[in-house]
Enzyme design. Structure first.
Site, PDB file in Angstrom:
ATOM      1  N   GLU A  31      -2.240   7.792  -4.481  1.00 38.41           N
ATOM      2  CA  GLU A  31      -2.544   7.294  -5.826  1.00 38.41           C
ATOM      3  C   GLU A  31      -4.035   7.478  -6.115  1.00 38.41           C
ATOM      4  OE1 GLU A  31      -1.209   3.192  -4.862  1.00 38.41           O
ATOM      5  OE2 GLU A  31      -3.229   2.587  -5.403  1.00 38.41           O
ATOM      6  N   HIS A  48      -0.840  -0.074  -9.566  1.00 41.37           N
ATOM      7  CA  HIS A  48      -1.589  -0.917  -8.610  1.00 41.37           C
ATOM      8  C   HIS A  48      -2.267  -2.083  -9.333  1.00 41.37           C
ATOM      9  CE1 HIS A  48      -3.601  -0.705  -4.379  1.00 41.37           C
ATOM     10  NE2 HIS A  48      -3.484  -1.953  -4.788  1.00 41.37           N
ATOM     11  N   ARG A  81       0.839  -1.183   0.000  1.00 40.79           N
ATOM     12  CA  ARG A  81       0.000   0.000   0.000  1.00 40.79           C
ATOM     13  C   ARG A  81       0.875   1.234   0.000  1.00 40.79           C
ATOM     14  NH1 ARG A  81      -3.678  -2.350  -1.417  1.00 40.79           N
ATOM     15  NH2 ARG A  81      -5.823  -2.441  -0.671  1.00 40.79           N
TER      16      ARG A  81
HETATM   17  C1  GLV Z   1      -5.192  -4.721  -3.713  1.00 37.47           C
HETATM   18  O1  GLV Z   1      -4.384  -3.872  -3.501  1.00 37.47           O
HETATM   19  C2  GLV Z   1      -5.867  -5.435  -2.685  1.00 37.47           C
HETATM   20  O2  GLV Z   1      -5.790  -5.001  -1.514  1.00 37.47           O
HETATM   21  O3  GLV Z   1      -6.531  -6.411  -3.000  1.00 37.47           O
HETATM   22  C1  GLV Z   2       5.857   4.079  -2.061  1.00 34.31           C
HETATM   23  O1  GLV Z   2       5.987   4.170  -3.218  1.00 34.31           O
HETATM   24  C2  GLV Z   2       4.566   4.095  -1.419  1.00 34.31           C
HETATM   25  O2  GLV Z   2       3.739   3.325  -1.859  1.00 34.31           O
HETATM   26  O3  GLV Z   2       4.332   4.876  -0.522  1.00 34.31           O
END
Ligand code: GLV
Ligand code: GLV
Length: 327
Positions: A268, A286, A239
């Site tokens: 993100e 992701h 994450r």
């Molecule tokens: C994806 O990031 C998930 O938590 O399934």
């Molecule tokens: C690093 O890239 C983060 O997910 O915080």
């Protein structure tokens, strides 16, 4: 009357069809980006929500939707949902564990290999027509075979990553809130438990597989990066927010670590644009669980949870069983 549900984002049509046979369904098959207030309005009067890790389900939203009974998150991580607020409101929250372990472990290796062997960077160079400039030291990277793999967060995905390291003759070190029983350590390629600082110092490459919470916020920041080897690759498939992205960008820019493979970012999809200036970062949007069978399995799992919860059964992946004993 069938219970009413909202499906927050586009999803496999066969899952919409299945949900439609159980529920009065409002589905976002056009994948519209609903502003928060519109999302809240559409959730009004719904008993169920089928959502992804991209929807923020806040305490305010929960309080504003008193009819809501089940929130089915199509993800294993659930830091997008205020589970405490849901529990106080008597709402069941579910996730999709296990079905994505192997696919996500595969992807950790994809990022580790791509970052260690500079796959993205060299591909961009090739596409830019630079091949004529090849020489003996073009895109020299790090070896994985025989190296020490560090894993921070040794749940089922971490163990699946460790198992795969056997083929690369790697030694595995890990740190976790609790130490694994010896049989699970043995199954994880003989993974050896060490303190976090020792893990950071000794790992040739480090993979992060922690859930995000207040306790893991910036688990990797400037101080932790300073302990890592300058030749190390860091992979985050867990994450955003586990890593302090500003500190990581500085470490990558100054080559205090060799490279990073990142599937998740703070804020993100509006991640820090300075990442784009770094050749030694492999950046993906992701997609750790994004294989066809696994995404289908995750969607089916979320649907199973929603159907069970709204038909008076215990959902298979209930995160807050306390709600079942509320008056
Ligand atoms: C994806 O990031 C998930 O938590 O399934
Ligand atoms: C690093 O890239 C983060 O997910 O915080």
């Amino acid at each position: 009357m069938k219970p009413a549900i909202l499906v927050a984002r586009a999803i496999f049509p066969e899952v919409v069809t299945r949900l439609s046979s159980h529920f009065d369904i409002e589905a976002n098959q056009d994948d519209q980006a609903w502003p928060a207030d519109e999302f809240g309005r559409r959730l009004q009067g719904k008993q169920g929500l089928f959502c992804s890790a991209n929807e923020r389900i806040s305490a305010d939203l929960i309080v504003a939707c008193p009819q809501l009974k089940v929130i089915a998150n199509m993800a294993v991580g659930f830091n997008n949902i205020d589970v405490d607020a849901a529990t106080r409101a008597g709402i069941m929250v579910t996730n999709t564990p296990d079905v994505l372990n192997e696919t996500t472990a595969d992807f950790a290796w994809a990022l580790l290999m791509a970052a260690a062997r500079r796959v993205g960077e060299s591909e961009r160079w090739l596409r830019a027509g630079q091949w004529e400039r090849w020489r003996y030291d073009t895109f020299l990277g790090a070896d994985l075979h025989g190296a020490t793999l560090g894993i921070l967060g040794m749940g089922r995905i971490g163990q699946a990553i460790a198992r795969r390291s056997r083929g690369f003759d790697m030694q595995v070190l890990y740190h976790n809130r609790t130490r694994l029983p010896v049989d699970l350590e043995a199954g994880a390629n003989g993974a050896q438990y060490v303190e976090k600082d020792e893990l950071l110092r000794r790992a040739d490459h480090l993979v992060l597989v922690l859930p995000y919470s207040a306790a893991t916020h910036h688990a990797i920041g400037a101080a932790e990066l300073a302990l890592m080897k300058p030749t190390a690759v860091l992979v985050n498939i867990a994450r955003g927010g586990i890593v302090d992205d500003v500190s990581l960008i500085a470490a990558l820019r100054e080559r205090r670590i060799a490279a990073a493979g990142l599937d998740v970012f703070e804020n993100e999809p509006a991640f820090n644009p300075d990442f784009l200036t770094l050749d030694n970062a492999v950046l993906t949007p992701h997609i750790g669980s994004a294989s066809v069978p696994t995404r289908l399995a995750m969607a089916a799992c979320a649907a199973d949870n929603l159907i069970a919860g709204l038909s008076g059964q215990r959902p298979p992946n209930l995160l807050n069983p306390q709600v079942l004993s509320l008056p």
